[in-house]
Motif scaffolding. Structure first.
Motif, PDB file in Angstrom:
ATOM      1  N   MET A   1     -22.229 -13.492  -8.493  1.00  0.00           N
ATOM      2  CA  MET A   1     -23.113 -12.507  -8.144  1.00  0.00           C
ATOM      3  C   MET A   1     -24.498 -13.020  -7.608  1.00  0.00           C
ATOM      4  O   MET A   1     -25.175 -13.905  -7.970  1.00  0.00           O
ATOM      5  N   THR A  23     -20.326 -11.194   2.725  1.00  0.00           N
ATOM      6  CA  THR A  23     -19.531 -11.357   1.649  1.00  0.00           C
ATOM      7  C   THR A  23     -18.168 -10.480   1.428  1.00  0.00           C
ATOM      8  O   THR A  23     -17.612 -10.523   0.518  1.00  0.00           O
ATOM      9  N   ARG A  24     -17.838  -9.573   2.606  1.00  0.00           N
ATOM     10  CA  ARG A  24     -16.759  -8.912   2.451  1.00  0.00           C
ATOM     11  C   ARG A  24     -15.509  -9.809   2.328  1.00  0.00           C
ATOM     12  O   ARG A  24     -14.556  -9.334   1.516  1.00  0.00           O
ATOM     13  N   GLY A  27     -15.861 -12.681  -2.017  1.00  0.00           N
ATOM     14  CA  GLY A  27     -15.705 -12.564  -3.274  1.00  0.00           C
ATOM     15  C   GLY A  27     -16.973 -12.549  -3.952  1.00  0.00           C
ATOM     16  O   GLY A  27     -16.991 -12.441  -5.258  1.00  0.00           O
ATOM     17  N   GLU A  28     -18.317 -12.640  -3.411  1.00  0.00           N
ATOM     18  CA  GLU A  28     -19.402 -12.485  -3.773  1.00  0.00           C
ATOM     19  C   GLU A  28     -19.707 -11.033  -4.174  1.00  0.00           C
ATOM     20  O   GLU A  28     -19.573 -10.107  -3.385  1.00  0.00           O
ATOM     21  N   GLU A  29     -20.382 -10.875  -5.342  1.00  0.00           N
ATOM     22  CA  GLU A  29     -20.975  -9.503  -5.722  1.00  0.00           C
ATOM     23  C   GLU A  29     -22.399  -9.344  -5.223  1.00  0.00           C
ATOM     24  O   GLU A  29     -23.227 -10.409  -5.353  1.00  0.00           O
ATOM     25  N   LEU A  30     -22.874  -8.249  -5.135  1.00  0.00           N
ATOM     26  CA  LEU A  30     -24.315  -8.292  -4.835  1.00  0.00           C
ATOM     27  C   LEU A  30     -24.964  -7.348  -5.667  1.00  0.00           C
ATOM     28  O   LEU A  30     -24.718  -6.027  -5.892  1.00  0.00           O
ATOM     29  N   ARG A  31     -26.116  -7.527  -6.204  1.00  0.00           N
ATOM     30  CA  ARG A  31     -27.027  -6.681  -6.793  1.00  0.00           C
ATOM     31  C   ARG A  31     -28.500  -6.539  -6.478  1.00  0.00           C
ATOM     32  O   ARG A  31     -28.859  -7.650  -5.606  1.00  0.00           O
ATOM     33  N   ARG A  47     -21.864  -0.120  -2.085  1.00  0.00           N
ATOM     34  CA  ARG A  47     -21.164  -1.493  -2.318  1.00  0.00           C
ATOM     35  C   ARG A  47     -22.125  -2.515  -3.087  1.00  0.00           C
ATOM     36  O   ARG A  47     -21.449  -3.727  -3.012  1.00  0.00           O
ATOM     37  N   VAL A  48     -23.120  -2.115  -3.592  1.00  0.00           N
ATOM     38  CA  VAL A  48     -24.015  -3.087  -4.503  1.00  0.00           C
ATOM     39  C   VAL A  48     -24.278  -2.323  -5.516  1.00  0.00           C
ATOM     40  O   VAL A  48     -24.297  -1.064  -5.955  1.00  0.00           O
ATOM     41  N   ASP A  49     -24.479  -3.308  -6.393  1.00  0.00           N
ATOM     42  CA  ASP A  49     -24.957  -2.876  -7.911  1.00  0.00           C
ATOM     43  C   ASP A  49     -26.317  -2.685  -7.887  1.00  0.00           C
ATOM     44  O   ASP A  49     -27.233  -3.635  -7.480  1.00  0.00           O
TER      45      ASP A  49
END
Length: 298
Positions: A1, A23-24, A27-31, A47-49
Motif C-alpha cells: 500500500m 502498479t497494474r 500488486g501495489e495498492e494505492l491510497r 482505482r484508488v482508495d
C-alpha cells in the motif's frame, strides 16, 4: 500500500499517473488523501482508495496510514499559515507520529536543495523545509528527501505576462546560472523510490535538471519555442515582496520567500554537483514545448 498526498497537485498528480500505470502488474495498492475527491477523475477514483480530508489532520492520517507500507509526503502551500514552522513542521507533526504508530516503512518527501551550505540556516522556506525533513527522519522511518531547485513550472504563474507582454520576471541576476527542474521529473524520482523500497536509513535525492540555466538562457529558449521575443526583467526583492503581499500572503511567509530568494542568489542551490545520478532528463526546451507553449496558446 502506497499513500499519496496532494494527488491533484503538480507533483502529486503526475506521481499518481505514474503509479497507476506502474502498479497494474506489481500488486501495489494505492491510497490518496485529498480534500475534494471530486477533483479526481472518475477513472482514478475507481482505482484508488480515497481518504477525504487534510493530511495535516491527525485523525485523517491515522486512518490513511493504517496498513501503509510507503507514503509520499508533500506539504501544500498555505498562504494563511501563521509561521513557516507551522506551515512545514507543524503541518507534518501529526503525520510523523502516525508513521511510527502504524509502522510505515518508507517515506519520500518533497524538499529543497541547500543542506550544508553556509546560507541554509537563513533561507526562509528552505530552512523550514529542511527542519521538516529532520522531524520526519527523527521518527526512525526510512526517509528520502527529494532535494529540489526552482521548478520550471513556476513560470506558469506568469503565463499572462509572457503571452501579453513577452516578459517574465524574477529576482536572480540575468546572467546567473542555477539548476532548475521539471516537476514531472521530481514525480518520476518519487515513483522510483516508492516502487523500489530496498533503501534504508535517511538521506537526500537531488533532482537538478540536465543543466544550469540563467534567466537570459530561459528567455532565449522560450523565444525559440514560442516563436516570438521573450525577455527577462529582474525585479528587486522589495517589489517581489510587495507582489506576494498583494496575493494575500502574511508577513512571515513573505519574509520567508524574500530570505529564500536572497539565499538562492548567495549560492543556496549550488552545493550539489550534477552527476548522472543527480541530473534529471527533461530539458527546459522540452518543457516549454510540452507545458508552457500549450498554456500560452490556451
Amino acid at each position: 500500500m502506497i499513500v499519496i498526498t496532494t494527488p491533484t497537485g503538480q507533483i502529486g498528480g503526475r506521481l499518481l499517473e505514474i503509479l497507476l500505470d506502474e502498479t497494474r502488474t506489481r500488486g501495489e495498492e494505492l491510497r490518496v488523501i485529498v480534500r475534494d475527491p471530486e477533483r479526481l477523475p472518475d477513472a482514478v477514483r475507481a482505482r484508488v482508495d480515497v481518504v477525504t480530508g487534510s493530511h495535516g489532520d491527525a485523525e485523517v492520517v491515522e486512518g490513511a496510514f493504517d496498513g501503509a507500507d510507503a507514503v509520499f509526503w508533500l506539504v501544500p502551500s498555505s498562504p494563511r499559515a501563521p509561521s513557516l514552522e507551522a506551515m512545514y513542521s507543524g503541518f507534518t507533526r501529526a503525520a510523523a507520529k502516525a508513521f511510527t504508530t502504524h509502522g510505515v516503512g518508507h517515506v519520500v518527501g518533497v524538499s529543497a536543495l541547500g543542506r550544508g551550505t553556509p546560507v541554509a540556516g537563513r533561507a526562509g522556506h528552505v530552512t523550514a523545509s529542511l527542519a521538516m525533513d529532520d522531524l520526519i527522519a527523527g521518527t526512525g522511518v526510512a526517509y528520502r528527501a527529494l532535494a529540489n531547485p526552482t521548478f520550471f513550472d513556476n513560470l506558469l504563474w506568469q503565463v499572462a505576462s509572457i503571452r501579453d507582454d513577452g516578459v517574465f520576471t524574477g529576482t536572480d541576476a540575468a546572467d546567473r546560472k542555477a539548476p532548475t527542474a521539471a516537476t514531472g521529473d521530481i514525480a518520476a524520482a518519487a515513483a522510483g523510490l516508492l516502487l523500489n523500497r530496498s533503501w534504508t536509513g535517511t538521506g537526500e535525492v537531488p533532482v537538478l535538471g540536465p543543466e544550469d540555466l540563467s534567466p537570459n538562457d530561459l528567455a532565449r529558449l522560450m523565444s525559440e519555442v514560442l516563436g516570438r521575443p521573450i525577455r527577462y526583467e529582474q525585479q528587486t526583492l522589495e517589489a517581489f515582496g510587495t507582489a506576494l503581499a498583494g496575493r494575500g500572503l502574511g508577513d512571515g511567509l513573505v519574509q520567508g520567500y524574500l530570505d529564500m530568494m536572497r539565499a538562492k542568489n548567495d549560492g543556496l542551490d549550488d552545493g550539489v554537483r550534477r552527476t548522472p545520478q543527480t541530473a534529471s532528463p527533461t530539458t527546459f526546451g522540452e518543457w516549454c514545448e510540452r507545458v508552457l507553449k500549450p498554456a500560452v496558446q490556451a
